[in-house]
Design a protein around this motif. Structure first.
Motif, PDB file in Angstrom:
ATOM      1  N   GLN A   1      15.055  11.678  -0.754  1.00  0.00           N
ATOM      2  CA  GLN A   1      14.164  10.862  -1.695  1.00  0.00           C
ATOM      3  C   GLN A   1      15.539  10.440  -2.964  1.00  0.00           C
ATOM      4  OE1 GLN A   1      12.761  14.378  -4.433  1.00  0.00           O
ATOM      5  NE2 GLN A   1      10.921  14.544  -2.726  1.00  0.00           N
TER       6      GLN A   1
ATOM      7  N   ASP B   1       0.583  -1.064  -0.193  1.00  0.00           N
ATOM      8  CA  ASP B   1       0.456  -0.229  -0.147  1.00  0.00           C
ATOM      9  C   ASP B   1       0.449   0.969   0.226  1.00  0.00           C
ATOM     10  OD1 ASP B   1      -2.730   1.521   0.197  1.00  0.00           O
ATOM     11  OD2 ASP B   1      -2.037   1.486   2.510  1.00  0.00           O
ATOM     12  N   ILE B   2       1.319   1.302  -1.031  1.00  0.00           N
ATOM     13  CA  ILE B   2       2.354   2.649  -0.956  1.00  0.00           C
ATOM     14  C   ILE B   2       1.672   3.426  -2.696  1.00  0.00           C
ATOM     15  CG2 ILE B   2       4.804   3.821  -1.906  1.00  0.00           C
ATOM     16  CD1 ILE B   2       5.417   0.958  -0.198  1.00  0.00           C
ATOM     17  N   LYS B   3       1.918   4.533  -2.325  1.00  0.00           N
ATOM     18  CA  LYS B   3       1.105   5.322  -3.654  1.00  0.00           C
ATOM     19  C   LYS B   3       1.809   4.796  -4.304  1.00  0.00           C
ATOM     20  CE  LYS B   3      -0.587  10.200  -4.241  1.00  0.00           C
ATOM     21  NZ  LYS B   3      -0.360  11.490  -3.925  1.00  0.00           N
ATOM     22  N   GLY B   4       1.185   5.026  -5.452  1.00  0.00           N
ATOM     23  CA  GLY B   4       2.075   5.337  -6.941  1.00  0.00           C
ATOM     24  C   GLY B   4       2.964   3.521  -7.264  1.00  0.00           C
TER      25      GLY B   4
ATOM     26  N   THR C   1       9.897   7.517   4.424  1.00  0.00           N
ATOM     27  CA  THR C   1       9.146   8.417   5.281  1.00  0.00           C
ATOM     28  C   THR C   1      10.499   9.293   6.626  1.00  0.00           C
ATOM     29  OG1 THR C   1      10.394   6.128   6.783  1.00  0.00           O
ATOM     30  CG2 THR C   1       7.709   6.712   5.668  1.00  0.00           C
TER      31      THR C   1
ATOM     32  N   GLU D   1       8.013   5.927   1.499  1.00  0.00           N
ATOM     33  CA  GLU D   1       6.682   6.527   1.234  1.00  0.00           C
ATOM     34  C   GLU D   1       5.989   6.527   0.136  1.00  0.00           C
ATOM     35  OE1 GLU D   1       5.453  10.051   4.282  1.00  0.00           O
ATOM     36  OE2 GLU D   1       6.493  10.810   2.028  1.00  0.00           O
ATOM     37  N   GLU D   2       6.270   6.551  -0.908  1.00  0.00           N
ATOM     38  CA  GLU D   2       5.620   7.147  -2.348  1.00  0.00           C
ATOM     39  C   GLU D   2       6.348   6.748  -3.589  1.00  0.00           C
ATOM     40  OE1 GLU D   2       2.738  10.723  -4.793  1.00  0.00           O
ATOM     41  OE2 GLU D   2       3.433  10.878  -2.943  1.00  0.00           O
ATOM     42  N   VAL D   3       6.181   6.428  -4.636  1.00  0.00           N
ATOM     43  CA  VAL D   3       6.404   6.166  -6.103  1.00  0.00           C
ATOM     44  C   VAL D   3       6.325   7.536  -6.678  1.00  0.00           C
ATOM     45  CG1 VAL D   3       6.891   4.430  -7.983  1.00  0.00           C
ATOM     46  CG2 VAL D   3       6.895   3.831  -5.318  1.00  0.00           C
ATOM     47  N   HIS D   4       6.972   8.771  -7.247  1.00  0.00           N
ATOM     48  CA  HIS D   4       6.336   9.475  -7.333  1.00  0.00           C
ATOM     49  C   HIS D   4       7.584   9.085  -9.442  1.00  0.00           C
ATOM     50  CE1 HIS D   4       6.281  11.969  -4.345  1.00  0.00           C
ATOM     51  NE2 HIS D   4       7.318  11.545  -3.894  1.00  0.00           N
TER      52      HIS D   4
ATOM     53  N   PHE E   1      11.997   7.758  -6.158  1.00  0.00           N
ATOM     54  CA  PHE E   1      11.473   7.656  -4.756  1.00  0.00           C
ATOM     55  C   PHE E   1      11.723   8.976  -3.202  1.00  0.00           C
ATOM     56  CE2 PHE E   1      10.414   2.541  -4.680  1.00  0.00           C
ATOM     57  CZ  PHE E   1      10.722   2.675  -5.971  1.00  0.00           C
ATOM     58  N   SER E   2      10.435   8.691  -2.737  1.00  0.00           N
ATOM     59  CA  SER E   2      10.380   9.447  -1.293  1.00  0.00           C
ATOM     60  C   SER E   2      10.408   8.531  -0.484  1.00  0.00           C
ATOM     61  CB  SER E   2       9.637  10.628  -1.115  1.00  0.00           C
ATOM     62  OG  SER E   2       7.770  10.403  -1.368  1.00  0.00           O
TER      63      SER E   2
END
Length: 302
Positions: free
Chosen positions: A221, A120-123, A217, A202-205, A214-215
Motif C-alpha cells: 500500500q 477498471d480499478i475499484k474506487g 496486486t 488494485e484499488e483506490v481507497h 492505493f493498494s
C-alpha cells in the motif's frame, strides 16, 4: 424547448465552450439553438481554478450562471436532450435528437467535449476529478506540498512529473507495469528523487472521493493525498466524424486558428478540439468560434 426549426447556428454542447459561442452569436442577433444533455465531464469536480473572476467556484455554478446570462439574449434557445445524428444538406445542416426532433441550421458548432476512458480499478471513478486529477494547472496548487502520485508511463509520466515536481517534493510514478522511460529520463527522475512503482494498482481507497491510499496486486500500500492520471479518451459525440470532420493523430477534432473543422460550415471548440482542458480555454475557444460563425454568416449575406 422551441417551436422554431431553423436557426442561423446550432451549437451541440451547452457547457462552457458552447455557452460562450452562443453568447457571441446572441449578441450579434443570430438565431441560435443550444442542444445539451446536461452531463458535463467535470460534474464531480468540486472547484474550478485558473479562471479569472471564478477561481474556486463550483463548475456547476459557473455553468448555471453562464446559461442564465446567455438565455437573456432572445435569439438564443436551449433544448435539453442529446443530439445523435447530423446530416449535411445543400446549404444547411439537420440535427436529430434522441427524442426524434429535427432542427436545421446554416452552421454547426460542436462543443461536445470528450469522454475519459477510466481504468477498471475499484474506487477510481468515484475519485476522478476530486483527488484523482488530470491537470496541474487546474488542481496542482490545492495539492501543493502534498504526497502525490502520477498514474502514467513513458513520456506522459515524465512530462507530468516535471510539472508536478515544482509543486511538491513528494512524487511517485505508478506505471502499473514495466516502466518505459529512456535512460536519460530515468536518470533525471532519480536526480529529482522521484520514485517509480511498477506493480499494478488494485484499488483506490478513498473517502467521498478523497484518496487515503492505493493498494497494489502484491499486497503493498502507498498513501497519497492526490494522484494525477493520464487516461485515454474518445470523442463524446460521433456526429463530427460521421459528417466527415477530420481528427488529429491524438483524437481531437482538427480545427484551424479560427475553430473551423475540415467540413465547411462546421466549427468545433472546447475539450473536443484542444489538448489544454480548462474552463478558461473552453470559454476562449467558444467565444472565437461564435465570432467566426457570425463573420461567415455576415460574408454570405452582406
Amino acid at each position: 424547448m422551441t417551436d422554431n426549426k431553423y436557426f442561423d447556428a446550432i451549437i451541440i454542447g451547452g457547457s462552457y465552450a458552447g455557452l460562450s459561442a452562443a453568447m457571441a452569436l446572441g449578441r450579434s442577433l443570430r438565431t441560435v439553438l443550444i442542444i445539451d444533455s446536461g452531463l458535463p465531464c467535470n460534474r464531480q469536480t468540486p472547484h474550478s481554478h485558473n479562471f479569472l473572476t471564478q477561481d474556486g467556484e463550483k463548475p456547476a455554478a459557473i455553468a448555471a450562471k453562464a446559461k442564465e446570462q446567455v438565455l437573456q439574449y432572445e435569439t438564443v434557445k436551449f433544448f435539453k436532450g442529446e443530439a445523435i445524428k447530423g446530416k449535411i444538406n445543400d446549404k444547411s445542416f439537420t440535427v436529430t435528437t434522441t427524442e426524434g426532433e429535427e432542427f436545421n441550421a446554416g452552421k454547426l458548432v460542436f462543443a461536445t467535449g470528450i469522454k475519459d476512458i477510466l481504468p477498471d480499478i475499484k474506487g477510481f471513478a468515484e475519485s476522478w476529478g476530486i483527488s484523482l486529477i488530470h491537470c496541474p494547472y487546474c488542481h496542482g496548487y490545492e495539492f501543493r506540498g502534498k504526497k502525490t502520485g502520477i498514474m502514467a508511463n513513458g513520456d506522459k509520466a515524465f512530462h507530468l512529473a516535471s510539472l508536478v515536481k515544482n509543486l511538491t517534493q513528494e512524487v511517485t510514478i505508478l506505471t502499473s507495469g514495466k516502466s518505459l522511460f529512456t535512460p536519460e529520463q530515468s536518470e533525471k527522475l532519480q536526480e529529482h528523487a522521484i520514485s517509480v512503482v511498477e506493480t499494478e494498482v488494485e484499488e483506490v481507497h478513498h473517502k467521498n472521493g478523497f484518496i487515503e491510499h492505493f493498494s497494489f496486486t502484491n499486497g503493498s500500500q502507498l498513501a497519497f493525498d492526490a494522484v494525477y492520471a493520464a487516461v485515454p479518451f474518445q470523442q463524446h459525440s460521433d456526429i463530427p466524424a460521421s459528417l466527415g470532420c477530420e481528427l488529429t493523430e491524438h483524437g481531437y477534432i482538427k480545427v484551424d486558428h479560427l475553430q473551423k473543422t475540415t467540413i465547411p460550415g462546421v466549427y468545433a471548440c472546447g475539450d473536443n478540439s484542444m489538448m489544454l482542458r480548462s474552463v478558461a480555454s473552453a470559454v476562449a475557444g467558444g467565444n472565437l468560434a461564435g465570432a467566426m460563425v457570425n463573420m461567415e454568416l455576415t460574408h454570405e449575406s452582406f
